[in-house]
Design a protein around this motif. Structure first.
Motif, PDB file in Angstrom:
ATOM      1  N   ASP A 106       0.818  -1.211   0.000  1.00 39.53           N
ATOM      2  CA  ASP A 106       0.000   0.000   0.000  1.00 39.53           C
ATOM      3  C   ASP A 106       0.850   1.258   0.000  1.00 39.53           C
ATOM      4  N   ALA A 109       2.302   1.678  -3.403  1.00 37.17           N
ATOM      5  CA  ALA A 109       1.269   2.068  -4.357  1.00 37.17           C
ATOM      6  C   ALA A 109       0.953   3.551  -4.266  1.00 37.17           C
ATOM      7  N   ARG A 120      -1.410  -2.449  -6.830  1.00 35.64           N
ATOM      8  CA  ARG A 120      -1.944  -3.389  -5.827  1.00 35.64           C
ATOM      9  C   ARG A 120      -2.463  -4.659  -6.498  1.00 35.64           C
ATOM     10  N   GLU A 124      -0.243  -7.724  -5.019  1.00 38.94           N
ATOM     11  CA  GLU A 124      -0.814  -8.369  -3.838  1.00 38.94           C
ATOM     12  C   GLU A 124      -0.941  -9.881  -3.972  1.00 38.94           C
TER      13      GLU A 124
END
Length: 473
Positions: A106, A109, A120, A124
């Motif tokens: 995060d 990003a 993400r 992820e």
């Protein structure tokens, strides 16, 4: 002892890892090192001024801390301490901003503007499966992966060159540059495979386990391996250069932490003509020009994020990085190369006197280059850190030819120990069911010229040792 179960030639990280695995299986092992000290690509020395400790070759070790084999060894009990910088990586751009690789997906990003959601979505799923992926790409090519569906996902990216992957997934300059900078570690043009997958792997490692540095320098890794090896009965002999197979002491198996070219020079008369012919086609890739600085203070980066990063990629945009790597592949020296910079002394006060700092950097050059790239690299530094040159107290430089003279595994200055394109990832050093074996049942190759390739992770040594142990049984 006058004879051993195994003799290992070369005391780099892979040679020592191979010896440790053999000794852990109650076999006698001797490591022979040509230099007066162990280390190979993981040595630390005062290259510039007294009190400034520089990593001679490798410096930042995302694959070292992620190594499945190193994690099974009590290296912390033998002096290895990992230091994690505030940020694993920063990638500055001309507008004074920087894309960052943070341990958090995060946080990374959020530095990528319009590409935050796309980043993400890309990273992820990979981070969730980091353990399986790490085992997958740090293992031999010819085997069944632990999680084939996860590896298939990464394999699909491997079919994409980094340049096209970045352009298709991201729209903004920062996200594209971040992926391009990580993919450039392959030393091959970004329009070729498997640069897309390699870029993602480096980003995955940054999120999953970090890009740490060893306290005291990279030498700490091999010193810990050596101390552990001695504790379990292994032996190391430095200053023992081997030029012919007949010079080796009697042993049941021999493992060579050397390039294919060196293996043939030493043991060619023990190998079949067909194998020698195949291995002679092993290709070496781009070289590097390396520079170490003793600095009067920290590097004055325009982008504030760079001051907290252990590693900084100075290469500009995707287009600039791709153009520079393509130029090197054509045998040219780019005027704005991709430069990787490490600033270890910001996080490890053992590297420089109080108030002073070290800097470590290299750029890619054609194989066998003798050109001094100091001005070119320092111009890139001034571009992203104005006033940098005013801080330089002393510098140590090595051309690609100097790097090969220092370590014969780096043919032409190729620190990857062989071109890392898709063909030579699959068949490294030549296509065999077990790439660590040779036609001679007692001779094995355990260097970075075997899978999984470059990096201080010890996995090539481990897998070669497992193959040799099957022979010893």
């Amino acid at each position: 002892m006058s004879s051993y179960d195994a003799v290992v030639v070369g005391a780099g990280p892979n040679g020592l890892a191979a010896a440790v695995e053999i000794a852990r299986n109650q076999r006698s092992v001797l490591v022979l090192e040509a230099a007066e000290s162990i280390g190979g690509g993981a040595r630390t020395a005062e290259l510039t001024l007294p009190g400034y400790r520089h990593d001679v070759c490798s410096s930042i070790h995302p694959m070292g801390i992620a190594s499945p084999y190193f994690r099974t060894l009590p290296l912390d009990e033998y002096g290895l301490e990992w230091i994690h910088p505030t940020l694993p990586l920063a990638h500055p751009l001309d507008d004074g901003s920087a894309a960052v690789l943070d341990r958090s997906v995060d946080v990374s990003a959020e530095t990528l503007g319009e590409d935050a959601a796309a980043y993400r979505k890309l990273m992820e799923p990979l981070v969730r499966n980091a353990e399986a992926l790490t085992y997958g790409f740090l293992g031999p090519v010819v085997r069944i992966p632990r999680n084939p569906f996860v590896m298939l996902r990464l394999g699909l990216y491997a079919m994409r060159p980094a340049a096209s992957l970045a352009r298709s997934v991201f729209t903004g300059e920062r996200a594209r540059a971040l992926l391009a900078g990580n993919a450039a570690h392959t030393l091959v043009p970004l329009e070729t495979r498997p640069t897309g997958a390699v870029g993602l792997v480096f980003q995955l490692l940054g999120h999953a386990s970090g890009w740490p540095l060893p306290r005291g320098g990279s030498q700490a890794i091999v010193d810990a391996l050596a101390r552990y090896l001695w504790s379990i009965g292994g032996r190391i002999q430095t200053g023992s250069r081997i030029t012919a197979f007949r010079e080796l002491p009697p042993a049941r198996v021999y493992l060579f932490d050397l390039s294919p070219r060196q293996l043939v020079e030493i043991a060619g008369d023990q190998l079949s003509a067909g194998y020698r012919q195949r291995i002679s086609r092993f290709r070496y890739g781009a070289g590097v020009f390396k520079i170490d600085w003793a600095l009067d203070g920290p590097i004055p980066w325009k982008a504030a994020a760079c001051a907290g990063a252990g590693t900084v990629h100075c290469g500009g945009t995707l287009e600039e990085i791709a153009a520079g790597e393509a130029a090197v592949a054509r045998g040219e020296h780019p005027q704005r190369p991709w430069v990787i910079v490490a600033q270890q002394s910001l996080f490890d006060d053992s590297r420089a006197p109080a108030g002073k700092h070290t800097g470590w950097a290299y750029c890619h050059v054609p194989n066998g280059s003798t050109l001094d790239m100091t001005d070119v690299i320092e111009s890139q530094m001034e571009r992203f850190a104005p006033g940098f040159r005013d801080l330089v107290l002393a510098r140590s430089v090595r051309t690609a030819v100097d790097i090969e003279a220092y370590n014969g595994n780096y043919v032409g200055g190729d620190i990857a120990a062989g071109q890392a394109d898709l063909r030579q990832i699959i068949g490294r050093p030549t296509l065999r069911l077990s790439p660590y074996t040779t036609p001679h049942p007692g001779i094995y190759l355990c260097s970075s010229s075997t899978p999984p390739g470059p990096g201080v992770h010890g996995m090539s040594g481990y897998y070669a040792a497992r193959a040799a142990l099957r022979r010893l049984r």
